[in-house]
Design a protein around this motif. Structure first.
Motif, PDB file in Angstrom:
ATOM      1  N   ALA A 163     -65.278  24.326 -29.848  1.00 20.84           N
ATOM      2  CA  ALA A 163     -64.473  24.923 -28.752  1.00 20.84           C
ATOM      3  C   ALA A 163     -63.952  26.160 -28.971  1.00 20.84           C
ATOM      4  O   ALA A 163     -63.488  26.652 -30.088  1.00 20.84           O
ATOM      5  CB  ALA A 163     -63.515  23.686 -28.334  1.00 20.84           C
ATOM      6  N   GLN A 164     -64.114  26.853 -28.022  1.00 22.12           N
ATOM      7  CA  GLN A 164     -63.376  28.542 -28.248  1.00 22.12           C
ATOM      8  C   GLN A 164     -62.200  28.422 -27.219  1.00 22.12           C
ATOM      9  O   GLN A 164     -62.242  28.233 -26.014  1.00 22.12           O
ATOM     10  CB  GLN A 164     -64.362  29.480 -27.703  1.00 22.12           C
ATOM     11  N   VAL A 165     -61.273  29.017 -27.732  1.00 24.98           N
ATOM     12  CA  VAL A 165     -59.920  29.522 -27.067  1.00 24.98           C
ATOM     13  C   VAL A 165     -59.990  30.971 -26.746  1.00 24.98           C
ATOM     14  O   VAL A 165     -59.741  31.612 -27.771  1.00 24.98           O
ATOM     15  CB  VAL A 165     -58.674  28.821 -27.655  1.00 24.98           C
ATOM     16  N   PRO A 166     -60.528  31.253 -25.571  1.00 25.15           N
ATOM     17  CA  PRO A 166     -60.793  32.723 -25.405  1.00 25.15           C
ATOM     18  C   PRO A 166     -59.597  33.560 -25.590  1.00 25.15           C
ATOM     19  O   PRO A 166     -58.387  33.169 -25.389  1.00 25.15           O
ATOM     20  CB  PRO A 166     -61.397  32.971 -24.233  1.00 25.15           C
ATOM     21  N   GLU A 167     -59.677  35.021 -25.820  1.00 30.15           N
ATOM     22  CA  GLU A 167     -58.746  36.026 -25.762  1.00 30.15           C
ATOM     23  C   GLU A 167     -58.269  36.170 -24.453  1.00 30.15           C
ATOM     24  O   GLU A 167     -58.997  36.014 -23.490  1.00 30.15           O
ATOM     25  CB  GLU A 167     -59.422  37.361 -26.221  1.00 30.15           C
ATOM     26  N   GLY A 168     -56.891  36.327 -24.169  1.00 29.66           N
ATOM     27  CA  GLY A 168     -56.487  36.333 -22.798  1.00 29.66           C
ATOM     28  C   GLY A 168     -56.364  34.958 -22.315  1.00 29.66           C
ATOM     29  O   GLY A 168     -55.860  35.077 -20.963  1.00 29.66           O
ATOM     30  N   ARG A 169     -56.361  33.890 -23.015  1.00 28.16           N
ATOM     31  CA  ARG A 169     -55.991  32.682 -22.444  1.00 28.16           C
ATOM     32  C   ARG A 169     -57.181  31.908 -21.357  1.00 28.16           C
ATOM     33  O   ARG A 169     -57.635  30.846 -21.566  1.00 28.16           O
ATOM     34  CB  ARG A 169     -54.593  32.318 -21.828  1.00 28.16           C
ATOM     35  N   LYS A 170     -57.096  32.781 -20.299  1.00 23.77           N
ATOM     36  CA  LYS A 170     -58.595  32.286 -19.461  1.00 23.77           C
ATOM     37  C   LYS A 170     -57.958  30.911 -18.803  1.00 23.77           C
ATOM     38  O   LYS A 170     -59.152  30.159 -18.620  1.00 23.77           O
ATOM     39  CB  LYS A 170     -59.716  32.609 -20.042  1.00 23.77           C
ATOM     40  N   VAL A 171     -56.763  30.670 -18.591  1.00 21.04           N
ATOM     41  CA  VAL A 171     -56.545  29.299 -18.132  1.00 21.04           C
ATOM     42  C   VAL A 171     -56.827  29.347 -16.490  1.00 21.04           C
ATOM     43  O   VAL A 171     -57.011  30.632 -15.791  1.00 21.04           O
ATOM     44  CB  VAL A 171     -54.898  28.909 -18.022  1.00 21.04           C
ATOM     45  N   PHE A 172     -57.128  28.306 -15.814  1.00 15.80           N
ATOM     46  CA  PHE A 172     -57.420  28.296 -14.300  1.00 15.80           C
ATOM     47  C   PHE A 172     -56.052  28.387 -13.437  1.00 15.80           C
ATOM     48  O   PHE A 172     -55.455  27.409 -13.623  1.00 15.80           O
ATOM     49  CB  PHE A 172     -58.128  26.827 -13.937  1.00 15.80           C
ATOM     50  N   PRO A 173     -55.829  29.640 -13.091  1.00 17.78           N
ATOM     51  CA  PRO A 173     -54.324  29.676 -12.431  1.00 17.78           C
ATOM     52  C   PRO A 173     -54.070  28.865 -11.337  1.00 17.78           C
ATOM     53  O   PRO A 173     -52.894  28.570 -11.091  1.00 17.78           O
ATOM     54  CB  PRO A 173     -54.170  31.181 -12.207  1.00 17.78           C
ATOM     55  N   ASN A 174     -54.926  28.442 -10.618  1.00 19.03           N
ATOM     56  CA  ASN A 174     -54.639  27.603  -9.208  1.00 19.03           C
ATOM     57  C   ASN A 174     -54.687  26.287  -9.390  1.00 19.03           C
ATOM     58  O   ASN A 174     -54.563  25.578  -8.450  1.00 19.03           O
ATOM     59  CB  ASN A 174     -55.589  28.377  -8.189  1.00 19.03           C
ATOM     60  N   LEU A 175     -55.095  25.930 -10.773  1.00 20.90           N
ATOM     61  CA  LEU A 175     -54.908  24.418 -11.047  1.00 20.90           C
ATOM     62  C   LEU A 175     -53.430  24.100 -11.844  1.00 20.90           C
ATOM     63  O   LEU A 175     -53.232  24.934 -12.733  1.00 20.90           O
ATOM     64  CB  LEU A 175     -56.273  24.106 -12.019  1.00 20.90           C
ATOM     65  N   THR A 176     -53.289  22.713 -11.861  1.00 17.06           N
ATOM     66  CA  THR A 176     -51.993  22.447 -12.454  1.00 17.06           C
ATOM     67  C   THR A 176     -52.203  22.464 -13.977  1.00 17.06           C
ATOM     68  O   THR A 176     -53.420  22.493 -14.514  1.00 17.06           O
ATOM     69  CB  THR A 176     -51.427  21.124 -11.855  1.00 17.06           C
ATOM     70  N   VAL A 177     -51.148  22.240 -14.661  1.00 16.70           N
ATOM     71  CA  VAL A 177     -51.123  22.209 -16.122  1.00 16.70           C
ATOM     72  C   VAL A 177     -52.266  20.778 -16.612  1.00 16.70           C
ATOM     73  O   VAL A 177     -53.035  21.082 -17.533  1.00 16.70           O
ATOM     74  CB  VAL A 177     -50.170  22.043 -16.854  1.00 16.70           C
ATOM     75  N   ALA A 178     -52.068  19.831 -15.853  1.00 14.92           N
ATOM     76  CA  ALA A 178     -52.793  18.709 -16.151  1.00 14.92           C
ATOM     77  C   ALA A 178     -53.947  18.649 -15.667  1.00 14.92           C
ATOM     78  O   ALA A 178     -54.917  18.210 -16.871  1.00 14.92           O
ATOM     79  CB  ALA A 178     -52.032  17.333 -15.246  1.00 14.92           C
ATOM     80  N   GLU A 179     -54.439  19.473 -14.704  1.00  9.56           N
ATOM     81  CA  GLU A 179     -55.802  19.679 -14.239  1.00  9.56           C
ATOM     82  C   GLU A 179     -56.525  20.606 -15.315  1.00  9.56           C
ATOM     83  O   GLU A 179     -57.801  20.211 -15.765  1.00  9.56           O
ATOM     84  CB  GLU A 179     -56.100  20.185 -12.870  1.00  9.56           C
ATOM     85  N   ASN A 180     -55.764  21.674 -15.881  1.00  8.26           N
ATOM     86  CA  ASN A 180     -56.647  22.288 -16.839  1.00  8.26           C
ATOM     87  C   ASN A 180     -56.777  21.290 -18.318  1.00  8.26           C
ATOM     88  O   ASN A 180     -57.809  21.628 -18.747  1.00  8.26           O
ATOM     89  CB  ASN A 180     -55.517  23.456 -17.280  1.00  8.26           C
ATOM     90  N   LEU A 181     -56.124  20.641 -18.448  1.00  5.53           N
ATOM     91  CA  LEU A 181     -56.048  19.765 -19.743  1.00  5.53           C
ATOM     92  C   LEU A 181     -57.212  18.748 -19.423  1.00  5.53           C
ATOM     93  O   LEU A 181     -58.104  18.642 -20.465  1.00  5.53           O
ATOM     94  CB  LEU A 181     -54.789  19.060 -20.176  1.00  5.53           C
ATOM     95  N   GLU A 182     -57.218  18.302 -18.546  1.00  8.96           N
ATOM     96  CA  GLU A 182     -58.473  17.362 -18.121  1.00  8.96           C
ATOM     97  C   GLU A 182     -59.656  17.990 -18.199  1.00  8.96           C
ATOM     98  O   GLU A 182     -60.800  17.305 -18.759  1.00  8.96           O
ATOM     99  CB  GLU A 182     -58.055  16.463 -16.699  1.00  8.96           C
ATOM    100  N   LEU A 183     -59.957  19.282 -17.899  1.00 10.92           N
ATOM    101  CA  LEU A 183     -61.171  19.907 -17.770  1.00 10.92           C
ATOM    102  C   LEU A 183     -61.754  20.134 -19.123  1.00 10.92           C
ATOM    103  O   LEU A 183     -62.946  20.321 -19.411  1.00 10.92           O
ATOM    104  CB  LEU A 183     -61.025  21.135 -17.076  1.00 10.92           C
TER     105      LEU A 183
END
Length: 233
Positions: free
Chosen positions: A79-99
């Protein structure tokens, strides 16, 4: 665990990496050090399958990664955690984790979700909050948590301390040690030399697409060339 042999890669006609040889053993923290723009992220993307090298190969547990799709590589345990975080801004914290469990460890998604919330209590308080509204430090926690949801055997962290306050930087490197203590090998890609060598067992230094130094963390810290180039000593 990870073997990188003779990697040449770039973008179109622009060569970035020129003959990279690296290895990461099970349970190791290995630091990849270098200034901005020397090819660190390019190497990460070769490992993760986003860039196909023009020469050389990458193997994980003896299996050839070169030419595999990124989703296959995630399923194998990287798994890679990219530079700049690259979270999905329009999804919730829970939805980001589930992905994070989309390609791997889906059957244990609930257990891993609870584990991430225990590691990052601040995230557990913001599960219904949109990821784009989090602070920079919280987004970095979310990006790492999302990576851990896939139960990786190798976690690639690309500049995890970038843009964080000094206090959060300390927390971030303590977290790297904690993740590693649970048996996860870590490739720590950083410009922060002192902090990285404080947690890593071994390190490589990348300059202009080539590895110019390598050794144990203690050897690197004692090397006058590294101290002069990166620490100003």
């Amino acid at each position: 665990m990870l073997e990188i042999t003779g990697i040449h890669a770039g973008y179109g006609q622009m060569a970035v990496l020129r003959g990279i040889d690296m290895r990461i053993g099970p349970g190791e923290i290995v630091a990849l050090l270098g200034s901005n723009g020397v090819g660190k992220t390019t190497l990460n993307n070769v490992i993760s399958g986003f860039i196909v090298p023009s020469a050389g190969e990458v193997r994980f547990d003896g299996e050839r990664l070169t030419g595999r799709r990124p989703r296959e590589i995630v399923a194998m345990g990287i798994a890679q955690v990219p530079e700049g975080r690259k979270v999905f801004p329009n999804l919730t914290v829970a939805e980001n984790l589930e992905l994070g469990a989309f390609r791997r460890a889906g059957a244990r998604k609930r257990q891993n979700f609870d584990r991430i919330c225990a590691i990052f209590p601040r995230l557990s308080e913001r599960l219904e909050q949109l990821a784009g509204t989090l602070s920079g430090g919280e987004q970095q926690m979310l990006a790492i948590g999302r990576g851990l949801m896939s139960e990786p055997r190798l976690l690639i962290l690309d500049e995890p301390s970038l843009g964080l306050s000094p206090l959060l930087v300390e927390e971030m490197f303590a977290l790297v040690t904690r993740i590693n203590a649970e048996g996860v090998a870590v490739l720590l890609v950083e410009q922060n030399v002192m902090q990285s060598l404080g947690v890593a067992g071994r390190a490589y230094v990348l300059e202009q697409g080539q590895l110019v130094m390598q050794g144990t963390a203690a050897e690197m810290l004692a090397d006058p060339k590294l101290r002069q180039a990166y620490l100003g000593l």
